[in-house]
Scaffold this active site. Sequence first.
Site, PDB file in Angstrom:
ATOM      1  N   LYS A  29      26.166 -21.068 -19.026  1.00  0.00           N
ATOM      2  CA  LYS A  29      27.052 -20.251 -19.864  1.00  0.00           C
ATOM      3  C   LYS A  29      27.788 -19.226 -19.007  1.00  0.00           C
ATOM      4  CE  LYS A  29      24.245 -21.185 -23.837  1.00  0.00           C
ATOM      5  NZ  LYS A  29      22.997 -20.913 -24.527  1.00  0.00           N
ATOM      6  N   GLN A  73      19.183 -16.174 -26.099  1.00  0.00           N
ATOM      7  CA  GLN A  73      18.723 -17.538 -25.828  1.00  0.00           C
ATOM      8  C   GLN A  73      17.389 -17.825 -26.520  1.00  0.00           C
ATOM      9  OE1 GLN A  73      20.535 -19.887 -24.188  1.00  0.00           O
ATOM     10  NE2 GLN A  73      18.946 -21.383 -24.592  1.00  0.00           N
ATOM     11  N   ASP A  96      26.823 -17.689 -31.648  1.00  0.00           N
ATOM     12  CA  ASP A  96      25.948 -18.848 -31.888  1.00  0.00           C
ATOM     13  C   ASP A  96      26.056 -19.346 -33.331  1.00  0.00           C
ATOM     14  OD1 ASP A  96      24.452 -19.869 -29.745  1.00  0.00           O
ATOM     15  OD2 ASP A  96      23.008 -18.218 -29.817  1.00  0.00           O
TER      16      ASP A  96
HETATM   17  N1  GUN Z   1      18.457 -22.794 -27.392  1.00  0.00           N
HETATM   18  C1  GUN Z   1      18.839 -24.096 -27.484  1.00  0.00           C
HETATM   19  N2  GUN Z   1      20.109 -24.184 -27.913  1.00  0.00           N
HETATM   20  C2  GUN Z   1      20.536 -22.923 -28.112  1.00  0.00           C
HETATM   21  C3  GUN Z   1      21.776 -22.368 -28.551  1.00  0.00           C
HETATM   22  O1  GUN Z   1      22.744 -23.059 -28.873  1.00  0.00           O
HETATM   23  N3  GUN Z   1      21.828 -21.007 -28.593  1.00  0.00           N
HETATM   24  C4  GUN Z   1      20.770 -20.226 -28.274  1.00  0.00           C
HETATM   25  N4  GUN Z   1      20.917 -18.915 -28.377  1.00  0.00           N
HETATM   26  N5  GUN Z   1      19.609 -20.706 -27.865  1.00  0.00           N
HETATM   27  C5  GUN Z   1      19.495 -22.045 -27.788  1.00  0.00           C
END
Ligand code: GUN
Length: 271
Positions: A29, A73, A96
Amino acid sequence: MTDKGVRPPHLAAVLVGEDPASKTYVASKEKDSRGVGFTSSVYRYPENTTEKELLDVVNFLNNDPEVDGFIVQLPLPKHIDENKIINAINPDKDVDGFHPVNVGKMVLGMPTFLPATPYGIQTLLQRAGIETQGKHCVVIGRSNIVGTPMAIMLSRNAKDANCTVTLCHSRTQNLAEITRQADILVAAIGKRHFVTEDMVKDGAVVVDVGIHRVEDPTNPKGYYITGDVDFEHVAPKCQAITPVPGGVGVMTRVSLLLNTMTAYRNNIISI
Ligand code: GUN
């Protein structure tokens, strides 16, 4: 916009603990954000961070006008209540799309941040020219992050949706019987090579959301990545299929950037 003297979009990520997959995702990211000219910041905290400390971080980011959007995350360490953290995120910065307000808007078809993985899959189907209208889409897996929003999004009355959707999960009986009816099969069950040749009808479109690390001493990284679908045997039957890596994961990453761009535009306009 930066040529006009406006600051670039800013995406922040919060990472708690040392989970190797989470570290990789957050690093991606960061790299993606920088790659498109966004400002990126990562807030790293140890595994033993308390819920209160994490709530304070969320609050800090909620109130930082220079941060347009942020993600925490997942998964979080067991002693932290994920729902409490998600609930604390300002919905306007929730790129998200996990906050209940944004989930509600998604269900109602109101403009909002769509969760990145299903959003990426919908874009992928659209851009690959896959017809969804009236098609039977079978989603395997009912997670809050992928399966559930995917089923809702593809069933909506919209030009890139209008599917008849069946949502299958760990308690589904006669699973293969159902998956064989799928025109579009989305595998988001989190089990390596769960979808086998006998579960897929000829000419189906298969979307593989799984990401599994398999130890492999011959690989320079010590592992290789594979998905929820037995690609080698399923692919010959398909009209189209996504590879792992290089399929859904890339689309998820792009979708997060798109959501950040939306948050930025909204934020800049409101300043
Ligand atoms: N863990 C697995 N996929 C995601 C996601 O799309 N966003 C976040 N914040 N954590 C994750």
